[in-house]
Write an enzyme that holds these catalytic residues in place. Structure first.
Site, PDB file in Angstrom:
ATOM      1  N   MET A   7       0.843  -1.197   0.000  1.00  0.00           N
ATOM      2  CA  MET A   7       0.000   0.000   0.000  1.00  0.00           C
ATOM      3  C   MET A   7       0.883   1.254   0.000  1.00  0.00           C
ATOM      4  O   MET A   7       0.393   2.360   0.277  1.00  0.00           O
ATOM      5  CB  MET A   7      -0.940  -0.010   1.200  1.00  0.00           C
ATOM      6  CG  MET A   7      -1.906  -1.203   1.147  1.00  0.00           C
ATOM      7  SD  MET A   7      -3.433  -0.934   2.021  1.00  0.00           S
ATOM      8  CE  MET A   7      -2.852  -0.736   3.683  1.00  0.00           C
ATOM      9  N   LEU A  15       6.609   3.284   1.627  1.00  0.00           N
ATOM     10  CA  LEU A  15       7.495   2.125   1.782  1.00  0.00           C
ATOM     11  C   LEU A  15       8.580   2.359   2.832  1.00  0.00           C
ATOM     12  O   LEU A  15       9.033   3.476   3.039  1.00  0.00           O
ATOM     13  CB  LEU A  15       8.149   1.792   0.435  1.00  0.00           C
ATOM     14  CG  LEU A  15       7.178   1.472  -0.701  1.00  0.00           C
ATOM     15  CD1 LEU A  15       7.949   1.128  -1.972  1.00  0.00           C
ATOM     16  CD2 LEU A  15       6.235   0.343  -0.333  1.00  0.00           C
ATOM     17  N   GLU A  21      11.870  -0.185   5.112  1.00  0.00           N
ATOM     18  CA  GLU A  21      12.776  -1.324   4.947  1.00  0.00           C
ATOM     19  C   GLU A  21      12.055  -2.675   4.975  1.00  0.00           C
ATOM     20  O   GLU A  21      12.537  -3.641   4.393  1.00  0.00           O
ATOM     21  CB  GLU A  21      13.871  -1.309   6.024  1.00  0.00           C
ATOM     22  CG  GLU A  21      15.114  -0.533   5.635  1.00  0.00           C
ATOM     23  CD  GLU A  21      15.794  -1.070   4.363  1.00  0.00           C
ATOM     24  OE1 GLU A  21      15.962  -2.295   4.240  1.00  0.00           O
ATOM     25  OE2 GLU A  21      16.142  -0.260   3.503  1.00  0.00           O
ATOM     26  N   GLY A  22      10.934  -2.750   5.675  1.00  0.00           N
ATOM     27  CA  GLY A  22      10.163  -4.002   5.693  1.00  0.00           C
ATOM     28  C   GLY A  22       9.716  -4.366   4.281  1.00  0.00           C
ATOM     29  O   GLY A  22       9.913  -5.496   3.819  1.00  0.00           O
ATOM     30  N   HIS A  23       9.110  -3.383   3.596  1.00  0.00           N
ATOM     31  CA  HIS A  23       8.707  -3.627   2.203  1.00  0.00           C
ATOM     32  C   HIS A  23       9.923  -3.961   1.343  1.00  0.00           C
ATOM     33  O   HIS A  23       9.889  -4.873   0.513  1.00  0.00           O
ATOM     34  CB  HIS A  23       8.045  -2.380   1.608  1.00  0.00           C
ATOM     35  CG  HIS A  23       6.788  -1.945   2.284  1.00  0.00           C
ATOM     36  ND1 HIS A  23       6.714  -0.797   3.049  1.00  0.00           N
ATOM     37  CD2 HIS A  23       5.542  -2.488   2.304  1.00  0.00           C
ATOM     38  CE1 HIS A  23       5.475  -0.643   3.500  1.00  0.00           C
ATOM     39  NE2 HIS A  23       4.745  -1.655   3.070  1.00  0.00           N
ATOM     40  N   ASP A  53       2.420  -9.221   9.143  1.00  0.00           N
ATOM     41  CA  ASP A  53       0.970  -9.427   9.047  1.00  0.00           C
ATOM     42  C   ASP A  53       0.729 -10.934   8.952  1.00  0.00           C
ATOM     43  O   ASP A  53       0.335 -11.462   7.903  1.00  0.00           O
ATOM     44  CB  ASP A  53       0.430  -8.684   7.827  1.00  0.00           C
ATOM     45  CG  ASP A  53       0.669  -7.192   7.938  1.00  0.00           C
ATOM     46  OD1 ASP A  53      -0.107  -6.524   8.626  1.00  0.00           O
ATOM     47  OD2 ASP A  53       1.672  -6.710   7.371  1.00  0.00           O
ATOM     48  N   GLN A  71      -2.633 -12.306   7.842  1.00  0.00           N
ATOM     49  CA  GLN A  71      -2.840 -12.020   6.414  1.00  0.00           C
ATOM     50  C   GLN A  71      -2.118 -13.055   5.553  1.00  0.00           C
ATOM     51  O   GLN A  71      -2.665 -13.546   4.563  1.00  0.00           O
ATOM     52  CB  GLN A  71      -2.316 -10.619   6.102  1.00  0.00           C
ATOM     53  CG  GLN A  71      -2.241 -10.304   4.629  1.00  0.00           C
ATOM     54  CD  GLN A  71      -1.884  -8.864   4.376  1.00  0.00           C
ATOM     55  OE1 GLN A  71      -2.729  -7.990   4.484  1.00  0.00           O
ATOM     56  NE2 GLN A  71      -0.633  -8.601   4.063  1.00  0.00           N
ATOM     57  N   MET A  95       8.632  -2.337  11.793  1.00  0.00           N
ATOM     58  CA  MET A  95       8.413  -1.244  10.840  1.00  0.00           C
ATOM     59  C   MET A  95       7.006  -1.335  10.282  1.00  0.00           C
ATOM     60  O   MET A  95       6.492  -2.423  10.013  1.00  0.00           O
ATOM     61  CB  MET A  95       9.429  -1.318   9.714  1.00  0.00           C
ATOM     62  CG  MET A  95      10.809  -0.973  10.182  1.00  0.00           C
ATOM     63  SD  MET A  95      11.903  -0.725   8.786  1.00  0.00           S
ATOM     64  CE  MET A  95      13.409  -0.359   9.683  1.00  0.00           C
ATOM     65  N   SER A 139       4.064   1.332   7.900  1.00  0.00           N
ATOM     66  CA  SER A 139       3.750   2.653   7.328  1.00  0.00           C
ATOM     67  C   SER A 139       3.016   3.498   8.365  1.00  0.00           C
ATOM     68  O   SER A 139       3.142   4.720   8.391  1.00  0.00           O
ATOM     69  CB  SER A 139       2.864   2.486   6.091  1.00  0.00           C
ATOM     70  OG  SER A 139       3.495   1.625   5.169  1.00  0.00           O
TER      71      SER A 139
HETATM   72  P1  AMP Z   1       1.381  -2.961   3.470  1.00  0.00           P
HETATM   73  O1  AMP Z   1       1.964  -1.899   2.576  1.00  0.00           O
HETATM   74  O2  AMP Z   1       1.307  -2.554   4.899  1.00  0.00           O
HETATM   75  O3  AMP Z   1       0.099  -3.536   2.915  1.00  0.00           O
HETATM   76  O4  AMP Z   1       2.425  -4.155   3.447  1.00  0.00           O
HETATM   77  C1  AMP Z   1       2.825  -4.759   2.244  1.00  0.00           C
HETATM   78  C2  AMP Z   1       3.600  -6.014   2.576  1.00  0.00           C
HETATM   79  O5  AMP Z   1       4.757  -5.666   3.339  1.00  0.00           O
HETATM   80  C3  AMP Z   1       2.796  -7.009   3.420  1.00  0.00           C
HETATM   81  O6  AMP Z   1       3.073  -8.329   2.968  1.00  0.00           O
HETATM   82  C4  AMP Z   1       3.345  -6.775   4.801  1.00  0.00           C
HETATM   83  O7  AMP Z   1       3.238  -7.914   5.641  1.00  0.00           O
HETATM   84  C5  AMP Z   1       4.793  -6.471   4.495  1.00  0.00           C
HETATM   85  N1  AMP Z   1       5.408  -5.735   5.611  1.00  0.00           N
HETATM   86  C6  AMP Z   1       4.933  -4.629   6.228  1.00  0.00           C
HETATM   87  N2  AMP Z   1       5.738  -4.266   7.249  1.00  0.00           N
HETATM   88  C7  AMP Z   1       6.736  -5.183   7.289  1.00  0.00           C
HETATM   89  C8  AMP Z   1       7.883  -5.375   8.124  1.00  0.00           C
HETATM   90  N3  AMP Z   1       8.156  -4.552   9.145  1.00  0.00           N
HETATM   91  N4  AMP Z   1       8.695  -6.422   7.879  1.00  0.00           N
HETATM   92  C9  AMP Z   1       8.424  -7.288   6.848  1.00  0.00           C
HETATM   93  N5  AMP Z   1       7.357  -7.152   6.012  1.00  0.00           N
HETATM   94  C10 AMP Z   1       6.530  -6.119   6.235  1.00  0.00           C
END
Ligand code: AMP
Length: 288
Positions: free
Chosen positions: A35, A38, A40-42, A155, A158, A189, A191
């Site tokens: 979403m 972005l 470091e997780g993404h 998540d 999810q 991390m 958003s």
């Molecule tokens: P989002 O933009 O929040 O929908 O997340 C997109 C993808 O990034 C999802 O698969 C999340 O689980 C993953 N994600 C979000 N935060 C992290 C994080 N801190 N470490 C690893 N993956 C993450």
């Protein structure tokens, strides 16, 4: 080495053509749905995809149907220029940024309704959230048709819902789940961390500390799930302005509560600190 900017695409026909061109070059496709805003997780997912596949496609789309009526859809952070600069440094081939009208044409009436693993935890707190997630992820998988799609353990529920959907609906994709990336003080991390005031940001590390507490207790031989949960809750309850949605120890495959930690067990929590809702989890691994 200079970074090559990704191809920015918002139309479905153009996306299909660009992916087909990569396929004609013999490339496998890794896909990372996000979403945006972005961090470091993404990027860890994008790097994993780039390491395992010939080309990486990232989608940036704040999907309205996974937000409840009183949730943060309208104020969810949007930072496309920054996102594109970050993705350029990770070797992304295509960034897909569709509009709502592209993803949900007038009269859209078909939904993926996930069962059992979508029902507890987030499913209780956010009715219809996983219906929106499963529907948009299936649509994106159908558009990109990747070999592998990458999701974060952050998540956890999810990722289970997506795995189950892909298996139940015979979606020809490998679902890969990658470890949670954390700030140096342990905060996962997200958003949504951008919402946190410096003061709340400091307090938010308590979530990770409560997961660490659970891990230490299990390492030192405690097996009683209710006792571990009550210690975690007591720790979080010391936080001013915190409201617990759930703190649970559950089976990581079924998300059903466990009484004793005799096998790998998921510790998962969701906590509101002032106006921000944060989730986190870890797997507890009993030894001996
Ligand atoms: P989002 O933009 O929040 O929908 O997340 C997109 C993808 O990034 C999802 O698969 C999340 O689980 C993953 N994600 C979000 N935060 C992290 C994080 N801190 N470490 C690893 N993956 C993450």
């Amino acid at each position: 080495m200079g970074s090559i900017p990704p191809k920015l695409i918002s139309k479905i026909a153009e996306l299909r053509e660009a992916v087909a061109a990569l396929r004609r070059q013999g490339k496998t496709i890794g896909f990372v749905p996000t979403m945006g805003a972005l961090h470091e997780g993404h990027l860890s997912l994008v790097r994993q995809a780039a390491g395992e596949c010939g080309a990486t496609v990232v989608s940036i789309y704040v999907n309205p149907t996974q937000f409840g009526p009183n949730e943060d859809f309208s104020k969810y952070p949007r930072a496309l220029d920054d996102d594109l600069a970050l993705l350029a440094g990770c070797g992304t081939a295509i960034v897909f940024t569709p509009t709502d009208a592209t993803m949900y044409r007038p009269g859209h009436a078909t939904w993926v309704v996930p069962g059992d693993v979508a029902e507890p935890l987030e499913g209780q707190c956010r009715p219809d959230h996983f219906r929106g997630v499963a529907t948009i992820v299936l649509k994106l998988l159908n558009l990109v048709q990747p070999d592998a799609a990458y999701f974060g353990q952050k998540d956890f529920q999810q990722s289970l819902v997506i795995r189950r959907m892909a298996a139940d609906l015979n979606v020809p994709v490998e679902i890969r789940v990658c470890p949670t990336v954390r700030e140096p003080d342990g905060l996962a991390m997200s958003s949504r961390n951008r919402y946190l005031s410096p003061d709340v940001r400091r307090r938010a590390t308590m979530l990770w500390r409560s997961l660490e507490l659970a891990r230490h207790r299990v390492d030192s031989g405690l097996r009683d799930a209710a006792e571990i949960v009550s210690r975690m809750r007591a720790m979080i309850d010391t936080l001013p302005g915190a409201r617990i949605d759930y703190v649970v120890l559950v089976d990581p495959d079924t998300l059903r509560p466990v009484e004793r930690v005799e096998r790998p067990t998921l510790a998962a929590l969701a906590v509101r600190i002032e106006n921000t809702r944060l989730i986190d989890n870890c797997i507890l691994e009993p030894r001996g």
